[in-house]
Scaffold this active site. Structure first.
Site, PDB file in Angstrom:
ATOM      1  N   GLY A   1      33.702  37.718  32.719  1.00 38.53           N
ATOM      2  CA  GLY A   1      34.468  36.587  33.222  1.00 38.53           C
ATOM      3  C   GLY A   1      33.916  36.129  34.559  1.00 38.53           C
TER       4      GLY A   1
ATOM      5  CE  LYS B   1      32.186  42.694  40.899  1.00 36.53           C
ATOM      6  NZ  LYS B   1      32.488  42.521  39.490  1.00 36.53           N
TER       7      LYS B   1
ATOM      8  CD  GLU C   1      41.064  35.058  33.847  1.00 42.59           C
ATOM      9  OE1 GLU C   1      40.286  35.718  34.567  1.00 42.59           O
ATOM     10  OE2 GLU C   1      41.817  34.159  34.265  1.00 42.59           O
TER      11      GLU C   1
ATOM     12  CB  THR D   1      41.279  40.063  33.351  1.00 39.67           C
ATOM     13  OG1 THR D   1      40.132  39.468  33.970  1.00 39.67           O
ATOM     14  CG2 THR D   1      42.493  39.931  34.246  1.00 39.67           C
TER      15      THR D   1
ATOM     16  CE  LYS E   1      55.756  30.164  38.989  1.00 36.88           C
ATOM     17  NZ  LYS E   1      56.547  31.167  39.669  1.00 36.88           N
TER      18      LYS E   1
ATOM     19  CE1 TYR F   1      32.854  42.157  31.229  1.00 33.33           C
ATOM     20  CE2 TYR F   1      31.415  43.825  32.188  1.00 33.33           C
ATOM     21  CZ  TYR F   1      32.387  42.842  32.328  1.00 33.33           C
ATOM     22  OH  TYR F   1      32.882  42.553  33.568  1.00 33.33           O
TER      23      TYR F   1
END
Length: 162
Positions: A23, A29, A87, A35, A115, A99
């Protein structure tokens, strides 16, 4: 129930499966909340009437255990994304990345609409509140039964270590 929430709920439960791809590199991090991300192709296959926002459900990597999850669908206004993303934060601890593995999810409920936030701290706080709400909802008997759904059993997949 607001219109957005009502529209989101008409499509649930929603079953989805796809490969985990890299992603934006912010979850672990910057946010401390890792996610698993679906490819653009999987994101584009989501029905348009599943509105942007935060959802909860179940997730499984490969043929591993099924875990609670919270999911963001949208544009991440705090980061001003130009592409919609999906995510998934799996509410468990994994040793390392996965991955290339297959992520299977069942979206069961809607928490809130997408939001924007005034600070990174406010975003992290809201995500933590969403995680707690997901945990509460997924402990309800009507949601626990989908944890055992055969959708989570893939043929010829190796279990994921965590």
């Amino acid at each position: 129930m607001q219109g957005t929430e009502l529209a989101a709920m008409t499509r649930l439960p929603f079953f989805c499966r796809g490969e985990v791809v890299k992603g934006f590199g912010r979850g672990s991090k910057e946010l401390g909340i890792p996610t698993a991300n679906f490819s653009e192709q999987v994101v584009e296959s989501f029905p348009s009437d599943i509105s942007t926002g935060v959802y909860y459900g179940w997730a499984c990597v490969g043929n591993g255990d099924v875990h609670k999850m919270v999911l963001s669908i949208g544009w991440n206004p705090f980061y001003k994304n130009i592409k919609r993303s999906v995510e998934t934060h799996i509410i468990d601890t994994f040793k390392g990345d996965f991955y290339g593995e297959i992520l299977s999810i069942v979206i069961l409920g809607y928490i809130q609409s997408e939001k924007n936030f005034t600070s990174l701290e406010a975003l992290i706080s809201a995500i933590k509140e969403d995680i707690e709400e997901a945990k509460r909802q997924l402990d309800l008997p009507e949601h626990l039964k989908l944890k055992e759904d055969n959708f989570f059993r893939l043929p010829e997949c190796k279990p994921v270590n965590h």
